[in-house]
Design a protein around this motif. Structure first.
Motif, PDB file in Angstrom:
ATOM      1  N   GLY A  48      -3.896  12.346  65.177  1.00  0.00           N
ATOM      2  CA  GLY A  48      -4.324  10.997  64.825  1.00  0.00           C
ATOM      3  C   GLY A  48      -5.825  10.910  65.015  1.00  0.00           C
ATOM      4  N   LYS A  49      -6.309   9.795  65.512  1.00  0.00           N
ATOM      5  CA  LYS A  49      -7.756   9.610  65.703  1.00  0.00           C
ATOM      6  C   LYS A  49      -8.260  10.215  67.013  1.00  0.00           C
ATOM      7  CE  LYS A  49      -8.035   5.428  62.875  1.00  0.00           C
ATOM      8  NZ  LYS A  49      -8.384   3.992  62.855  1.00  0.00           N
ATOM      9  N   GLY A  50      -7.374  10.912  67.720  1.00  0.00           N
ATOM     10  CA  GLY A  50      -7.822  11.708  68.855  1.00  0.00           C
ATOM     11  C   GLY A  50      -7.812  11.072  70.220  1.00  0.00           C
ATOM     12  N   GLN A  51      -7.299   9.858  70.329  1.00  0.00           N
ATOM     13  CA  GLN A  51      -7.331   9.170  71.627  1.00  0.00           C
ATOM     14  C   GLN A  51      -6.645   9.981  72.718  1.00  0.00           C
ATOM     15  OE1 GLN A  51      -6.706   4.854  71.777  1.00  0.00           O
ATOM     16  NE2 GLN A  51      -5.168   5.158  73.373  1.00  0.00           N
ATOM     17  N   PHE A  52      -5.458  10.510  72.418  1.00  0.00           N
ATOM     18  CA  PHE A  52      -4.685  11.255  73.412  1.00  0.00           C
ATOM     19  C   PHE A  52      -5.379  12.554  73.808  1.00  0.00           C
ATOM     20  CE2 PHE A  52      -1.624  14.624  74.394  1.00  0.00           C
ATOM     21  CZ  PHE A  52      -0.928  14.068  75.447  1.00  0.00           C
ATOM     22  N   ILE A  53      -5.722  13.388  72.842  1.00  0.00           N
ATOM     23  CA  ILE A  53      -6.255  14.719  73.144  1.00  0.00           C
ATOM     24  C   ILE A  53      -7.615  14.625  73.830  1.00  0.00           C
ATOM     25  CG2 ILE A  53      -7.451  15.145  70.939  1.00  0.00           C
ATOM     26  CD1 ILE A  53      -5.168  17.706  72.650  1.00  0.00           C
ATOM     27  N   ILE A  54      -8.417  13.632  73.460  1.00  0.00           N
ATOM     28  CA  ILE A  54      -9.732  13.471  74.083  1.00  0.00           C
ATOM     29  C   ILE A  54      -9.592  13.022  75.531  1.00  0.00           C
ATOM     30  CG2 ILE A  54     -11.805  12.018  74.103  1.00  0.00           C
ATOM     31  CD1 ILE A  54     -11.789  12.214  71.030  1.00  0.00           C
ATOM     32  N   GLU A  55      -8.720  12.032  75.760  1.00  0.00           N
ATOM     33  CA  GLU A  55      -8.533  11.558  77.138  1.00  0.00           C
ATOM     34  C   GLU A  55      -7.923  12.646  78.022  1.00  0.00           C
ATOM     35  OE1 GLU A  55      -6.408   7.974  79.695  1.00  0.00           O
ATOM     36  OE2 GLU A  55      -6.776   7.686  77.548  1.00  0.00           O
ATOM     37  N   MET A  56      -7.019  13.428  77.462  1.00  0.00           N
ATOM     38  CA  MET A  56      -6.423  14.519  78.234  1.00  0.00           C
ATOM     39  C   MET A  56      -7.480  15.568  78.588  1.00  0.00           C
ATOM     40  SD  MET A  56      -3.210  14.062  78.958  1.00  0.00           S
ATOM     41  CE  MET A  56      -2.503  15.682  79.226  1.00  0.00           C
ATOM     42  N   TYR A 113       2.275  19.421  72.470  1.00  0.00           N
ATOM     43  CA  TYR A 113       2.517  17.979  72.424  1.00  0.00           C
ATOM     44  C   TYR A 113       2.856  17.565  70.996  1.00  0.00           C
ATOM     45  CZ  TYR A 113      -0.173  17.913  76.823  1.00  0.00           C
ATOM     46  OH  TYR A 113      -0.651  18.143  78.099  1.00  0.00           O
ATOM     47  N   LEU A 114       3.938  16.818  70.854  1.00  0.00           N
ATOM     48  CA  LEU A 114       4.289  16.177  69.587  1.00  0.00           C
ATOM     49  C   LEU A 114       4.308  14.681  69.850  1.00  0.00           C
ATOM     50  CD1 LEU A 114       7.330  18.399  68.467  1.00  0.00           C
ATOM     51  CD2 LEU A 114       4.929  18.673  67.828  1.00  0.00           C
ATOM     52  N   ASN A 115       3.302  13.984  69.386  1.00  0.00           N
ATOM     53  CA  ASN A 115       3.172  12.555  69.672  1.00  0.00           C
ATOM     54  C   ASN A 115       3.300  11.722  68.405  1.00  0.00           C
ATOM     55  OD1 ASN A 115       2.650  12.821  72.479  1.00  0.00           O
ATOM     56  ND2 ASN A 115       0.530  13.378  72.048  1.00  0.00           N
ATOM     57  N   PHE A 116       4.351  10.915  68.341  1.00  0.00           N
ATOM     58  CA  PHE A 116       4.544   9.961  67.253  1.00  0.00           C
ATOM     59  C   PHE A 116       4.448  10.632  65.886  1.00  0.00           C
ATOM     60  CE2 PHE A 116       3.409   7.843  71.069  1.00  0.00           C
ATOM     61  CZ  PHE A 116       4.296   6.768  71.113  1.00  0.00           C
ATOM     62  N   SER A 117       5.196  11.732  65.770  1.00  0.00           N
ATOM     63  CA  SER A 117       5.256  12.474  64.514  1.00  0.00           C
ATOM     64  C   SER A 117       5.948  11.637  63.433  1.00  0.00           C
ATOM     65  CB  SER A 117       6.047  13.774  64.717  1.00  0.00           C
ATOM     66  OG  SER A 117       5.566  14.491  65.831  1.00  0.00           O
ATOM     67  N   ASP A 118       5.667  11.951  62.179  1.00  0.00           N
ATOM     68  CA  ASP A 118       6.308  11.275  61.062  1.00  0.00           C
ATOM     69  C   ASP A 118       7.820  11.458  61.184  1.00  0.00           C
ATOM     70  OD1 ASP A 118       7.280  10.447  58.533  1.00  0.00           O
ATOM     71  OD2 ASP A 118       5.362  10.952  57.608  1.00  0.00           O
ATOM     72  N   PRO A 119       8.606  10.374  61.176  1.00  0.00           N
ATOM     73  CA  PRO A 119      10.066  10.499  61.372  1.00  0.00           C
ATOM     74  C   PRO A 119      10.815  11.046  60.160  1.00  0.00           C
ATOM     75  CG  PRO A 119       9.473   8.206  60.996  1.00  0.00           C
ATOM     76  CD  PRO A 119       8.175   8.961  61.145  1.00  0.00           C
ATOM     77  N   VAL A 190      -0.818   9.155  79.350  1.00  0.00           N
ATOM     78  CA  VAL A 190      -1.981   8.981  78.479  1.00  0.00           C
ATOM     79  C   VAL A 190      -1.461   8.591  77.102  1.00  0.00           C
ATOM     80  CG1 VAL A 190      -3.933  10.129  77.361  1.00  0.00           C
ATOM     81  CG2 VAL A 190      -3.397  10.624  79.754  1.00  0.00           C
ATOM     82  N   MET A 191      -1.921   7.461  76.589  1.00  0.00           N
ATOM     83  CA  MET A 191      -1.392   6.925  75.349  1.00  0.00           C
ATOM     84  C   MET A 191      -2.165   7.374  74.114  1.00  0.00           C
ATOM     85  SD  MET A 191      -0.026   3.052  76.074  1.00  0.00           S
ATOM     86  CE  MET A 191      -1.484   2.353  76.849  1.00  0.00           C
ATOM     87  N   THR A 192      -1.456   7.419  72.998  1.00  0.00           N
ATOM     88  CA  THR A 192      -2.081   7.628  71.696  1.00  0.00           C
ATOM     89  C   THR A 192      -2.427   6.251  71.122  1.00  0.00           C
ATOM     90  OG1 THR A 192      -0.097   7.415  70.310  1.00  0.00           O
ATOM     91  CG2 THR A 192      -0.477   9.552  71.366  1.00  0.00           C
ATOM     92  N   GLU A 193      -3.133   6.239  69.991  1.00  0.00           N
ATOM     93  CA  GLU A 193      -3.442   4.962  69.332  1.00  0.00           C
ATOM     94  C   GLU A 193      -2.160   4.227  68.943  1.00  0.00           C
ATOM     95  OE1 GLU A 193      -6.768   7.850  68.304  1.00  0.00           O
ATOM     96  OE2 GLU A 193      -4.581   7.912  68.222  1.00  0.00           O
TER      97      GLU A 193
END
Length: 212
Positions: A48-56, A113-119, A190-193
């Motif tokens: 996504g826009k990187g919120q999770f990976i950057i914060e991690m 990590y698989l975060n909020f993948s397309d269902p 740690v949350m994603t967008e």
């Protein structure tokens, strides 16, 4: 995640090969050379826009992180943030996450990590889901023996499908949360967008951790 085409995206990516690559196959088994120091490798498929990976990456300087994003415009948004932060332990890939076994050597990755993948909700689309057996086989190959998979979603159907898929594949579940933000893990989560947006609406977030 899809954004409108950004004319500046591809030139920005091409101008910054020190932080991002569009040809991950050539770094297979040699990813550590792209980091300042050798450390366990943590990979997010679909940044996504990187919120999770950057914060991690900020939270865990003792780990090396790689974010994979297919959409050029989205990957460029993450790259812009990385150009400001210049995190030594973060690298980006702009390519299809379905090729993970071509990008990493067997046993090269500590965590996926698989975060909020397309269902991909339609039955005929099942093969596209990132927890379909063909993907699980790739994860099994690239993960180290003690490595594991972490999966988060707001989609109950995808979560139930993933539980069945992983169980049938013979995976062992270490943690299963049917309401992550009301669990003991919430404090360190740690949350994603997407996660931030969905949780503000009161939607339940599901999470599991499993290994092969």
């Amino acid at each position: 995640m899809r954004l409108r085409n950004k004319p500046w995206a591809r030139p920005l990516i091409e101008a910054n090969p020190q932080f991002i690559t569009t040809d991950p196959k050539k770094y297979r088994s040699e990813w550590q050379k792209r980091f300042k120091k050798i450390a366990p490798l943590f990979v997010e498929i679909g940044t996504g826009k990187g919120q999770f990976i950057i914060e991690m990456a900020q939270k865990h300087p003792e780990r090396n992180f790689i974010g994979i994003e297919l959409q050029t415009s989205v990957a460029a948004v993450v790259l812009k943030k990385q150009l400001e932060l210049k995190l030594d332990n973060l690298q980006l890939i702009c390519a299809n996450g379905s090729g993970v076994s071509e990008y990493f050597e067997d046993g090269e990755v500590a965590v996926i990590y698989l975060n909020f993948s397309d269902p991909w909700p339609k039955k005929k689309q099942a093969k596209r889901r990132l927890t379909y057996p063909t993907f699980l086989e790739q994860y099994k190959n690239v993960l180290e023996k003690k490595g594991h998979l972490e999966f988060k979603t707001d989609n109950r159907g995808l979560f139930e499908y993933s539980l069945k898929s992983m169980n049938n594949f013979g995976m062992i579940f270490d943690k299963i949360s049917l309401n992550l933000h009301q669990s003991d893990e919430a404090e360190d989560n740690v949350m994603t967008e997407y996660e931030e947006k969905f949780s503000q609406r009161g939607q339940v977030i599901y999470k599991l951790e499993a290994h092969f």
